[in-house]
Design a protein around this motif. Sequence first.
Motif, PDB file in Angstrom:
ATOM      1  N   ASP A  34      -3.090 -51.888 -39.772  1.00 10.92           N
ATOM      2  CA  ASP A  34      -1.487 -50.674 -40.897  1.00 10.92           C
ATOM      3  C   ASP A  34      -2.699 -50.626 -42.079  1.00 10.92           C
ATOM      4  O   ASP A  34      -2.413 -50.922 -42.797  1.00 10.92           O
ATOM      5  CB  ASP A  34      -0.432 -51.861 -40.922  1.00 10.92           C
ATOM      6  CG  ASP A  34       0.691 -50.654 -41.499  1.00 10.92           C
ATOM      7  OD1 ASP A  34      -0.096 -49.485 -41.975  1.00 10.92           O
ATOM      8  OD2 ASP A  34       1.791 -51.354 -41.741  1.00 10.92           O
ATOM      9  N   ALA A  48       5.121 -57.929 -37.150  1.00 11.88           N
ATOM     10  CA  ALA A  48       4.147 -56.886 -38.310  1.00 11.88           C
ATOM     11  C   ALA A  48       3.873 -58.953 -38.604  1.00 11.88           C
ATOM     12  O   ALA A  48       4.632 -59.783 -39.448  1.00 11.88           O
ATOM     13  CB  ALA A  48       4.874 -56.628 -39.164  1.00 11.88           C
ATOM     14  N   GLY A 104       3.104 -53.961 -26.352  1.00 11.49           N
ATOM     15  CA  GLY A 104       1.597 -55.104 -26.734  1.00 11.49           C
ATOM     16  C   GLY A 104       0.820 -54.281 -27.796  1.00 11.49           C
ATOM     17  O   GLY A 104      -0.723 -55.320 -27.572  1.00 11.49           O
ATOM     18  N   ASN A 105       0.570 -53.455 -27.451  1.00 11.57           N
ATOM     19  CA  ASN A 105      -0.406 -52.257 -28.766  1.00 11.57           C
ATOM     20  C   ASN A 105      -0.280 -52.934 -30.028  1.00 11.57           C
ATOM     21  O   ASN A 105       0.538 -53.222 -30.645  1.00 11.57           O
ATOM     22  CB  ASN A 105      -0.514 -50.619 -28.551  1.00 11.57           C
ATOM     23  CG  ASN A 105      -0.184 -50.502 -27.342  1.00 11.57           C
ATOM     24  OD1 ASN A 105      -1.235 -50.524 -26.264  1.00 11.57           O
ATOM     25  ND2 ASN A 105       0.729 -49.500 -26.689  1.00 11.57           N
ATOM     26  N   ARG A 106      -1.522 -53.434 -30.540  1.00  9.91           N
ATOM     27  CA  ARG A 106      -1.230 -53.839 -31.830  1.00  9.91           C
ATOM     28  C   ARG A 106      -2.220 -52.811 -32.862  1.00  9.91           C
ATOM     29  O   ARG A 106      -3.658 -52.734 -32.806  1.00  9.91           O
ATOM     30  CB  ARG A 106      -2.651 -55.364 -31.844  1.00  9.91           C
ATOM     31  CG  ARG A 106      -2.152 -55.824 -33.263  1.00  9.91           C
ATOM     32  CD  ARG A 106      -2.536 -57.696 -32.825  1.00  9.91           C
ATOM     33  NE  ARG A 106      -3.140 -58.554 -33.862  1.00  9.91           N
ATOM     34  CZ  ARG A 106      -4.015 -58.945 -34.995  1.00  9.91           C
ATOM     35  NH1 ARG A 106      -5.109 -58.017 -34.157  1.00  9.91           N
ATOM     36  NH2 ARG A 106      -4.169 -59.752 -35.448  1.00  9.91           N
ATOM     37  N   TYR A 107      -1.243 -52.656 -33.872  1.00  8.94           N
ATOM     38  CA  TYR A 107      -2.135 -51.474 -34.986  1.00  8.94           C
ATOM     39  C   TYR A 107      -2.920 -52.125 -36.396  1.00  8.94           C
ATOM     40  O   TYR A 107      -2.069 -52.862 -36.865  1.00  8.94           O
ATOM     41  CB  TYR A 107      -1.031 -50.325 -35.143  1.00  8.94           C
ATOM     42  CG  TYR A 107      -0.501 -49.806 -34.134  1.00  8.94           C
ATOM     43  CD1 TYR A 107      -1.595 -48.803 -33.364  1.00  8.94           C
ATOM     44  CD2 TYR A 107       0.281 -50.033 -33.261  1.00  8.94           C
ATOM     45  CE1 TYR A 107      -0.690 -48.378 -32.121  1.00  8.94           C
ATOM     46  CE2 TYR A 107       1.019 -49.618 -32.066  1.00  8.94           C
ATOM     47  CZ  TYR A 107      -0.065 -48.257 -31.706  1.00  8.94           C
ATOM     48  OH  TYR A 107       0.760 -48.127 -30.738  1.00  8.94           O
ATOM     49  N   GLY A 160      -5.948 -47.565 -31.913  1.00 10.46           N
ATOM     50  CA  GLY A 160      -5.324 -48.808 -32.524  1.00 10.46           C
ATOM     51  C   GLY A 160      -5.237 -48.968 -34.288  1.00 10.46           C
ATOM     52  O   GLY A 160      -5.516 -49.709 -35.199  1.00 10.46           O
ATOM     53  N   TYR A 183      -1.557 -56.271 -40.362  1.00 10.48           N
ATOM     54  CA  TYR A 183      -0.722 -55.376 -38.774  1.00 10.48           C
ATOM     55  C   TYR A 183       0.543 -55.591 -38.250  1.00 10.48           C
ATOM     56  O   TYR A 183       1.232 -56.405 -38.634  1.00 10.48           O
ATOM     57  CB  TYR A 183      -1.413 -55.948 -37.467  1.00 10.48           C
ATOM     58  CG  TYR A 183      -3.195 -56.725 -37.150  1.00 10.48           C
ATOM     59  CD1 TYR A 183      -4.406 -55.404 -37.078  1.00 10.48           C
ATOM     60  CD2 TYR A 183      -3.618 -57.596 -37.993  1.00 10.48           C
ATOM     61  CE1 TYR A 183      -5.478 -55.650 -37.400  1.00 10.48           C
ATOM     62  CE2 TYR A 183      -4.960 -57.673 -38.032  1.00 10.48           C
ATOM     63  CZ  TYR A 183      -6.155 -56.684 -37.761  1.00 10.48           C
ATOM     64  OH  TYR A 183      -7.624 -56.938 -37.926  1.00 10.48           O
ATOM     65  N   PHE A 184       0.701 -54.776 -37.211  1.00  7.07           N
ATOM     66  CA  PHE A 184       2.333 -54.859 -36.835  1.00  7.07           C
ATOM     67  C   PHE A 184       1.452 -54.346 -35.357  1.00  7.07           C
ATOM     68  O   PHE A 184       0.750 -53.619 -35.057  1.00  7.07           O
ATOM     69  CB  PHE A 184       3.056 -53.633 -37.194  1.00  7.07           C
ATOM     70  CG  PHE A 184       2.889 -52.198 -37.694  1.00  7.07           C
ATOM     71  CD1 PHE A 184       3.520 -51.296 -35.872  1.00  7.07           C
ATOM     72  CD2 PHE A 184       2.093 -51.391 -38.960  1.00  7.07           C
ATOM     73  CE1 PHE A 184       3.611 -49.919 -36.041  1.00  7.07           C
ATOM     74  CE2 PHE A 184       1.218 -49.693 -37.697  1.00  7.07           C
ATOM     75  CZ  PHE A 184       2.449 -49.747 -37.145  1.00  7.07           C
ATOM     76  N   TRP A 185       2.835 -54.508 -34.002  1.00  5.61           N
ATOM     77  CA  TRP A 185       2.727 -53.922 -32.998  1.00  5.61           C
ATOM     78  C   TRP A 185       4.091 -53.589 -31.958  1.00  5.61           C
ATOM     79  O   TRP A 185       5.120 -54.116 -32.548  1.00  5.61           O
ATOM     80  CB  TRP A 185       2.310 -55.089 -31.875  1.00  5.61           C
ATOM     81  CG  TRP A 185       3.101 -56.500 -32.519  1.00  5.61           C
ATOM     82  CD1 TRP A 185       4.179 -56.705 -31.607  1.00  5.61           C
ATOM     83  CD2 TRP A 185       2.803 -57.561 -33.957  1.00  5.61           C
ATOM     84  NE1 TRP A 185       4.354 -58.268 -32.325  1.00  5.61           N
ATOM     85  CE2 TRP A 185       3.222 -58.843 -33.128  1.00  5.61           C
ATOM     86  CE3 TRP A 185       1.957 -57.568 -34.649  1.00  5.61           C
ATOM     87  CZ2 TRP A 185       3.421 -60.014 -33.945  1.00  5.61           C
ATOM     88  CZ3 TRP A 185       2.085 -58.610 -34.908  1.00  5.61           C
ATOM     89  CH2 TRP A 185       2.540 -60.233 -35.211  1.00  5.61           C
ATOM     90  N   ASP A 186       3.626 -53.008 -31.001  1.00  4.92           N
ATOM     91  CA  ASP A 186       5.209 -52.567 -30.753  1.00  4.92           C
ATOM     92  C   ASP A 186       4.872 -53.203 -29.052  1.00  4.92           C
ATOM     93  O   ASP A 186       4.458 -54.326 -29.188  1.00  4.92           O
ATOM     94  CB  ASP A 186       4.756 -51.037 -29.737  1.00  4.92           C
ATOM     95  CG  ASP A 186       3.494 -50.852 -28.887  1.00  4.92           C
ATOM     96  OD1 ASP A 186       3.334 -51.670 -28.153  1.00  4.92           O
ATOM     97  OD2 ASP A 186       3.360 -49.743 -29.348  1.00  4.92           O
ATOM     98  N   THR A 197       2.785 -60.546 -29.133  1.00  2.00           N
ATOM     99  CA  THR A 197       2.713 -59.542 -28.838  1.00  2.00           C
ATOM    100  C   THR A 197       2.968 -59.522 -27.398  1.00  2.00           C
ATOM    101  O   THR A 197       2.229 -58.177 -26.639  1.00  2.00           O
ATOM    102  CB  THR A 197       1.171 -59.379 -29.536  1.00  2.00           C
ATOM    103  OG1 THR A 197       0.401 -60.222 -29.386  1.00  2.00           O
ATOM    104  CG2 THR A 197       1.124 -58.966 -31.053  1.00  2.00           C
TER     105      THR A 197
END
Length: 451
Positions: free
Chosen positions: A54, A39, A49-52, A409, A43-46, A3
């Motif tokens: 879901d 993902a 380095g941002n983690r979301y 997030g 969670y998934f991430w961009d 990430t």
Amino acid sequence: MSTQPDPRTKAAVKAADRAHVFHSWSAQGLIDPLAVAGAEGSYFWDYDGNRYLDFSSQLVNTNIGHQHPKVVAAVREQAAKLCTIAPGFAVDVRSEAARLIAGRTPGDLDKIFFTNGGAEAVENAVRMARLHTGRAKVLSAYRSYHGATAAAINLTGDPRRWPSDTASAGVVHFWAPFLYRSPFHAETEEQECARALRHLEDTIAFEGPQTIAAIILETVPGTAGIMVPPAGYLAGVREICDRHGIVFVLDEVMAGFGRTGRWFAADHWNVTPDLLTFAKGVNSGYVPLGGVAISAEIAATFDERPYPGGLTYSGHPLACASAVATIEAMAEEGIVENAARIGADVLGPGLRELAERHPSVGEVRGLGVFWAVELVRDRATREPLVPYNASGEANAPMAAFTAACKKSGLWPFVNMNRMHVVPPCTVSEDEARQGLALLDEALTAADAHTV
């Protein structure tokens, strides 16, 4: 999976997307799609380095979470054995997927016609109903979404239908029950149920029951607002259909495979339709797959008469392998039971507590991991936070709320004046509570627009 920020790859992915990808439901020059790097689980991430977390399950389909190892392994194993074969052959993995699905559908829905997704499932269910009855019309609810193909978009009740509505597709819309915004001036669930059934009876009478092939309903409407039907409504529709020889179709594309805390939402009300459409959660969207579960009576219509429909990728081996692994993992790991418990013990109580503290929350409703938070400007009048089908400046309050969620997030599923709380069925108690805490923070942005 990493990430860590990766600006170079992000730039390449974004550039290729903007150069070549045509996105659905979008004005192409006004969008800026998030570049996703990976993902796992909830969670998934961009690439920044941002983690979301879901809370959308993407399009309410990753019921088993992202990258479940058993499903990934099953797809890999099937690819090494047999990647593809035409639908006319008998294949072990296709037969096993059908057997596992039929073993969980209600009643005698024991024959499975596979499609590539939910819209095609609806298309074929309608075709089966029309051929079975020899009638043309299909009735569907205004607050509904059934897909974007030709018949499915006309069946859809929400505004996405409008640009493609031919007004000649043999579709008649009616009002299904929704007490919070009752079209029947009802004050109780019992009144809403009785008046909605009477309205449906009247619609059938004025359309001519002998002209109606099917009534299609989402068991629990999804994108249109997660309106849990009142007790007795689905049973009442079943009785009306039986009396008039109308095929009863339940659309479980979004509500099925654990989403409501049961294998199928119809199980909450012990109702068996004649046809049941599914997709999404059957394999969490790992490989495109949908289908129609067919009653014995309708299946018999095509014993000696060819069914005039098919798809090149019907029952695709990779898709079926992912379905088999998904269903087996859901059973072995108690994933359906987890969805029911999280809904009853965490999401339901937590959302109701948020509603008490935030003036922008008009109502919360749902089952399992399938909830809607209705946002309003005024609780007393129930005026929505934004107008129906709002866009541009009129949608600014919801845009601010959505941005607040993402900044914290939390990745939301937002439609019109609602946030749908729809995490994976595998979501843990800690993850669900984290999501509620982030939602609590973001709701202050909606509260700022209340009266």
